[in-house]
Design a protein around this motif. Sequence first.
Motif, PDB file in Angstrom:
ATOM      1  N   GLY A 186     -56.948 -37.149 -21.415  1.00 28.91           N
ATOM      2  CA  GLY A 186     -56.767 -37.533 -22.808  1.00 28.91           C
ATOM      3  C   GLY A 186     -56.520 -36.335 -23.703  1.00 28.91           C
ATOM      4  N   PHE A 187     -57.298 -35.272 -23.511  1.00 26.08           N
ATOM      5  CA  PHE A 187     -57.133 -34.050 -24.303  1.00 26.08           C
ATOM      6  C   PHE A 187     -55.749 -33.449 -24.068  1.00 26.08           C
ATOM      7  CE2 PHE A 187     -57.474 -29.422 -24.762  1.00 26.08           C
ATOM      8  CZ  PHE A 187     -57.996 -29.314 -26.049  1.00 26.08           C
ATOM      9  N   ALA A 188     -55.333 -33.381 -22.810  1.00 18.86           N
ATOM     10  CA  ALA A 188     -54.030 -32.795 -22.478  1.00 18.86           C
ATOM     11  C   ALA A 188     -52.895 -33.606 -23.097  1.00 18.86           C
ATOM     12  CB  ALA A 188     -53.867 -32.724 -20.967  1.00 18.86           C
ATOM     13  N   ALA A 189     -53.012 -34.935 -23.071  1.00 17.56           N
ATOM     14  CA  ALA A 189     -51.969 -35.774 -23.651  1.00 17.56           C
ATOM     15  C   ALA A 189     -51.853 -35.555 -25.152  1.00 17.56           C
ATOM     16  CB  ALA A 189     -52.258 -37.246 -23.357  1.00 17.56           C
ATOM     17  N   VAL A 190     -52.977 -35.396 -25.806  1.00 14.87           N
ATOM     18  CA  VAL A 190     -52.966 -35.171 -27.250  1.00 14.87           C
ATOM     19  C   VAL A 190     -52.363 -33.810 -27.587  1.00 14.87           C
ATOM     20  CG1 VAL A 190     -54.435 -34.817 -29.278  1.00 14.87           C
ATOM     21  CG2 VAL A 190     -54.891 -36.727 -27.729  1.00 14.87           C
ATOM     22  N   ILE A 191     -52.738 -32.772 -26.858  1.00  9.62           N
ATOM     23  CA  ILE A 191     -52.293 -31.408 -27.179  1.00  9.62           C
ATOM     24  C   ILE A 191     -50.853 -31.162 -26.742  1.00  9.62           C
ATOM     25  CG2 ILE A 191     -52.739 -28.953 -26.800  1.00  9.62           C
ATOM     26  CD1 ILE A 191     -54.821 -30.429 -28.517  1.00  9.62           C
ATOM     27  N   TRP A 192     -50.504 -31.569 -25.534  1.00 11.53           N
ATOM     28  CA  TRP A 192     -49.186 -31.220 -24.992  1.00 11.53           C
ATOM     29  C   TRP A 192     -48.264 -32.410 -24.741  1.00 11.53           C
ATOM     30  CZ3 TRP A 192     -53.513 -28.991 -22.116  1.00 11.53           C
ATOM     31  CH2 TRP A 192     -53.820 -27.694 -22.531  1.00 11.53           C
ATOM     32  N   GLY A 193     -48.750 -33.631 -24.930  1.00  7.29           N
ATOM     33  CA  GLY A 193     -47.970 -34.807 -24.569  1.00  7.29           C
ATOM     34  C   GLY A 193     -46.625 -34.892 -25.262  1.00  7.29           C
ATOM     35  N   GLN A 194     -46.612 -34.752 -26.567  1.00  7.57           N
ATOM     36  CA  GLN A 194     -45.355 -34.892 -27.299  1.00  7.57           C
ATOM     37  C   GLN A 194     -44.355 -33.812 -26.910  1.00  7.57           C
ATOM     38  OE1 GLN A 194     -44.626 -33.913 -31.669  1.00  7.57           O
ATOM     39  NE2 GLN A 194     -44.916 -36.135 -31.782  1.00  7.57           N
ATOM     40  N   ALA A 195     -44.810 -32.562 -26.818  1.00  7.10           N
ATOM     41  CA  ALA A 195     -43.902 -31.463 -26.467  1.00  7.10           C
ATOM     42  C   ALA A 195     -43.289 -31.676 -25.085  1.00  7.10           C
ATOM     43  CB  ALA A 195     -44.657 -30.136 -26.521  1.00  7.10           C
ATOM     44  N   LEU A 196     -44.114 -32.078 -24.124  1.00  2.39           N
ATOM     45  CA  LEU A 196     -43.603 -32.320 -22.773  1.00  2.39           C
ATOM     46  C   LEU A 196     -42.634 -33.499 -22.756  1.00  2.39           C
ATOM     47  CD1 LEU A 196     -46.739 -31.811 -20.488  1.00  2.39           C
ATOM     48  CD2 LEU A 196     -44.602 -30.507 -20.413  1.00  2.39           C
ATOM     49  N   ALA A 197     -42.972 -34.548 -23.473  1.00  2.77           N
ATOM     50  CA  ALA A 197     -42.117 -35.732 -23.500  1.00  2.77           C
ATOM     51  C   ALA A 197     -40.735 -35.411 -24.056  1.00  2.77           C
ATOM     52  CB  ALA A 197     -42.771 -36.839 -24.316  1.00  2.77           C
ATOM     53  N   LEU A 198     -40.665 -34.509 -25.007  1.00  7.22           N
ATOM     54  CA  LEU A 198     -39.382 -34.144 -25.617  1.00  7.22           C
ATOM     55  C   LEU A 198     -38.606 -33.145 -24.770  1.00  7.22           C
ATOM     56  CD1 LEU A 198     -40.493 -33.833 -29.353  1.00  7.22           C
ATOM     57  CD2 LEU A 198     -39.144 -35.678 -28.322  1.00  7.22           C
ATOM     58  N   ARG A 199     -39.289 -32.484 -23.822  1.00  2.11           N
ATOM     59  CA  ARG A 199     -38.655 -31.401 -23.057  1.00  2.11           C
ATOM     60  C   ARG A 199     -38.237 -31.820 -21.650  1.00  2.11           C
ATOM     61  NH1 ARG A 199     -42.827 -27.551 -22.654  1.00  2.11           N
ATOM     62  NH2 ARG A 199     -42.505 -27.271 -24.890  1.00  2.11           N
ATOM     63  N   LEU A 200     -38.998 -32.669 -20.992  1.00  3.76           N
ATOM     64  CA  LEU A 200     -38.723 -33.030 -19.607  1.00  3.76           C
ATOM     65  C   LEU A 200     -37.393 -33.768 -19.466  1.00  3.76           C
ATOM     66  CD1 LEU A 200     -42.214 -34.394 -18.514  1.00  3.76           C
ATOM     67  CD2 LEU A 200     -41.157 -32.273 -17.733  1.00  3.76           C
ATOM     68  N   ASN A 201     -36.760 -33.648 -18.282  1.00  2.00           N
ATOM     69  CA  ASN A 201     -35.577 -34.470 -18.063  1.00  2.00           C
ATOM     70  C   ASN A 201     -36.033 -35.923 -17.927  1.00  2.00           C
ATOM     71  OD1 ASN A 201     -35.739 -35.414 -15.173  1.00  2.00           O
ATOM     72  ND2 ASN A 201     -35.746 -33.220 -14.769  1.00  2.00           N
ATOM     73  N   TRP A 202     -35.104 -36.837 -18.114  1.00  2.00           N
ATOM     74  CA  TRP A 202     -35.469 -38.241 -18.265  1.00  2.00           C
ATOM     75  C   TRP A 202     -36.188 -38.802 -17.044  1.00  2.00           C
ATOM     76  CZ3 TRP A 202     -36.621 -41.550 -21.730  1.00  2.00           C
ATOM     77  CH2 TRP A 202     -36.641 -42.907 -21.450  1.00  2.00           C
ATOM     78  N   ARG A 203     -35.674 -38.510 -15.860  1.00  2.00           N
ATOM     79  CA  ARG A 203     -36.292 -39.050 -14.650  1.00  2.00           C
ATOM     80  C   ARG A 203     -37.714 -38.520 -14.475  1.00  2.00           C
ATOM     81  NH1 ARG A 203     -32.484 -39.327  -9.529  1.00  2.00           N
ATOM     82  NH2 ARG A 203     -31.438 -40.619 -11.090  1.00  2.00           N
ATOM     83  N   ALA A 204     -37.887 -37.224 -14.753  1.00  2.00           N
ATOM     84  CA  ALA A 204     -39.223 -36.635 -14.641  1.00  2.00           C
ATOM     85  C   ALA A 204     -40.167 -37.254 -15.661  1.00  2.00           C
ATOM     86  CB  ALA A 204     -39.144 -35.119 -14.834  1.00  2.00           C
TER      87      ALA A 204
END
Length: 451
Positions: free
Chosen positions: A71-89
């Motif tokens: 939960g903590f990781a999703a809050v801190i890094w979730g949005q940044a990762l979601a915007l950066r990862l390729n779609w399939r990943a």
Amino acid sequence: MRAYRKETIAAASGLALLVAAFVVPHLDLGIVTPLINASPERIRDFADTAPIFGWWDTHIGWGTVPAVVLGFAAVIWGQALALRLNWRALLLGAWATSAAWAFSLAMVDGWQRGFAGRLTARHEYLRQVPTVTDIPEAVRTFADRILDYQPDSWITHVSGHPPGALLTFVWLDRIGLGGGTWAGLLCLLAGSSVAAAILVAVRTLADERTARLAAPFVAVAPTAIWVAVSADGYFAGVAAWGIALLALAVRRRGRVPELSAVAAGLLLGWAIFLNYGLALMALPAIAVLLCAADWRSALRALLPAVGAAVVVAVVFVAAGFWWFDGYHLVQERYWQGIANDRPFQYWGWANFASVVCAIGLGSVAGLGRVFDIAAIRARAGLHMLMLGALASIVVADLSRLSKAETERIWLPFTMWLVAAGALLPERAQRWWLALNVTGALLISHLILTNW
């Protein structure tokens, strides 16, 4: 401040509803209560933590640390990762995170009580599996055994659903994957895959950035508490992929959109033989069709999908089960049980408080932005999906056939509502997501949920 008015009002309203639903049962307001004609013991068993079905039990478990970390990781890094990862990943990551999150929350209650033993309880499908020695005969006589107080009545959950639900666990047992662990794993994997299905549908009907912004919300949704482990998580997965594939067909994505339409019809057709209430997935499906570029595109998706769904129904008819017979008998069985003692005067509105628990106040805030007239007129994809899911919930509530336990029963609808968080201002999404995660952790550690 005006820019945040809609979500603030929505969240405040959700919180007020939640407080009222938890407080009212203790005010002795006659039939405005979760359970009538009941002894203190029965109230403790069935209404101790209304509007959630469970018991007050402050506890921690093996899943506590992983759940907090995720939960903590999703809050801190979730949005940044979601915007950066390729779609399939991103799709695989959302699915994997959702599965890990759901499993961690289940393990707060321990391996046996929280996961492996959940589907072996006395009212659950697995108790009935050993009695099915002749599958064709079981389907042919299924409706005859729905009503209660007969020598050969199906147990509660089996009787309350079409035969597809029981058949799934029978088939699982027949291939050597019997028992609570394998059944729980099926529900976990299918239910957590809803995260990926929602992203596919939102990207198709809205745009990729909106889908990416929805990813953290669907990956660590509070609904995960009931996905692991309940059969409704499996039902939600089947229905969600049906809607996602229908969206692909409507927008003519992929090399052969008609195949997506046929697959959507097969899944949605199978879904209504898992759960009678999933007939209401017709409303999100209509919302998807309304997002078509023109009526021809909608028709080219609709006809193959309906044809495939009819094939599923015909197979069951040929096997001896008529859906409408089962549906009418289930209504009668429903009123033979505890439903008579669950007043609509409380559950008619407290059901929505359980929805708030299931989707989190952060997603409730996002719903405050769904009722945008301009976006609705433009048939904006995410708005239409949210309205379709909301309409299903309202109809289910007004049917009076969903009183209590809706945090689980309505998973096929509520899991879509979590994505409303993508409508919130981007810079504020992290804080609203934190509210969802906090709510899920509090419920898991303060209440021993029945599912």
